[in-house]
Design a protein around this motif. Structure first.
Motif, short mmCIF file in Angstrom:
data_model
loop_
_atom_site.label_atom_id
_atom_site.label_comp_id
_atom_site.label_asym_id
_atom_site.label_seq_id
_atom_site.Cartn_x
_atom_site.Cartn_y
_atom_site.Cartn_z
N ALA A 1 0.83 -1.21 0.00
CA ALA A 1 0.00 0.00 0.00
C ALA A 1 0.86 1.26 0.00
O ALA A 1 0.56 2.23 -0.70
CB ALA A 1 -0.93 -0.01 1.21
N MET A 2 1.94 1.25 0.77
CA MET A 2 2.81 2.43 0.85
C MET A 2 3.54 2.68 -0.47
O MET A 2 3.65 3.83 -0.91
CB MET A 2 3.81 2.25 2.00
CG MET A 2 3.15 2.22 3.36
SD MET A 2 4.28 1.70 4.64
CE MET A 2 4.99 3.28 5.05
N ASN B 1 1.66 6.51 -7.03
CA ASN B 1 0.33 6.84 -7.53
C ASN B 1 -0.28 5.74 -8.39
O ASN B 1 -0.77 5.97 -9.50
CB ASN B 1 0.36 8.17 -8.32
CG ASN B 1 0.70 9.32 -7.44
OD1 ASN B 1 0.17 9.46 -6.35
ND2 ASN B 1 1.63 10.15 -7.90
N ARG B 2 -0.25 4.52 -7.84
CA ARG B 2 -0.86 3.38 -8.51
C ARG B 2 -1.70 2.61 -7.50
O ARG B 2 -1.60 2.82 -6.30
CB ARG B 2 0.23 2.48 -9.09
CG ARG B 2 0.97 3.21 -10.21
CD ARG B 2 2.17 2.49 -10.74
NE ARG B 2 1.86 1.25 -11.41
CZ ARG B 2 2.79 0.40 -11.81
NH1 ARG B 2 4.06 0.66 -11.62
NH2 ARG B 2 2.46 -0.72 -12.40
N GLN B 3 -2.50 1.71 -7.99
CA GLN B 3 -3.30 0.85 -7.13
C GLN B 3 -2.43 -0.32 -6.67
O GLN B 3 -1.60 -0.82 -7.44
CB GLN B 3 -4.52 0.31 -7.87
CG GLN B 3 -5.52 1.38 -8.26
CD GLN B 3 -6.10 2.05 -7.03
OE1 GLN B 3 -6.51 1.39 -6.08
NE2 GLN B 3 -6.13 3.37 -7.05
N PRO B 4 -2.60 -0.78 -5.43
CA PRO B 4 -1.78 -1.89 -4.93
C PRO B 4 -1.80 -3.12 -5.84
O PRO B 4 -0.77 -3.76 -6.05
CB PRO B 4 -2.39 -2.20 -3.57
CG PRO B 4 -2.96 -0.89 -3.12
CD PRO B 4 -3.47 -0.24 -4.38
N ALA C 1 2.53 1.66 -3.44
CA ALA C 1 1.51 2.07 -4.41
C ALA C 1 1.18 3.55 -4.26
O ALA C 1 1.08 4.27 -5.26
CB ALA C 1 0.25 1.22 -4.22
N GLU C 2 1.06 4.01 -3.03
CA GLU C 2 0.78 5.42 -2.80
C GLU C 2 1.93 6.29 -3.30
O GLU C 2 1.71 7.33 -3.91
CB GLU C 2 0.53 5.68 -1.31
CG GLU C 2 0.16 7.12 -1.02
CD GLU C 2 -0.16 7.35 0.44
OE1 GLU C 2 0.01 8.50 0.87
OE2 GLU C 2 -0.56 6.40 1.15
N ALA C 3 3.16 5.84 -3.06
CA ALA C 3 4.34 6.62 -3.46
C ALA C 3 4.43 6.79 -4.97
O ALA C 3 4.95 7.80 -5.46
CB ALA C 3 5.61 5.96 -2.94
#
Length: 89
Positions: A16-17, A23-26, A19-21
């Protein structure tokens, strides 16, 4: 916090982290390739390491992404370290 974190929780949080970094979905991430190939830069790695330190309550070197370059590798290492620390208590 210790007993509520189980094997798999660290992997899920790390996915999750990252993916957030980037800008994508996990679900879009491959966990078996180096995070550098996912466009995770060194600033993001340091931030992720700091967040994981706080969450897990253990020191994490910001070089973790170079020592264990994939999400799978990092998560496996962190799980082993975390479980070793908390089973000794």
């Amino acid at each position: 916090m210790g007993d509520e974190i189980r094997r798999g929780d660290i992997h899920a949080r790390l996915v999750a982290m990252v993916a957030e970094a980037v800008n994508r979905q996990p679900g879009e991430l491959r966990c078996d390739i180096p995070v550098s190939k996912l466009d995770v830069d060194s600033v993001a790695v340091v931030d992720i390491a700091k967040q994981l330190e706080t969450w897990l309550g253990m020191e994490i070197e910001p070089t973790i992404a170079w020592d264990y370059p994939t999400i799978d590798g990092m998560a496996s290492y962190l799980e082993e370290q975390y479980l070793a620390q908390h089973s000794a208590r």
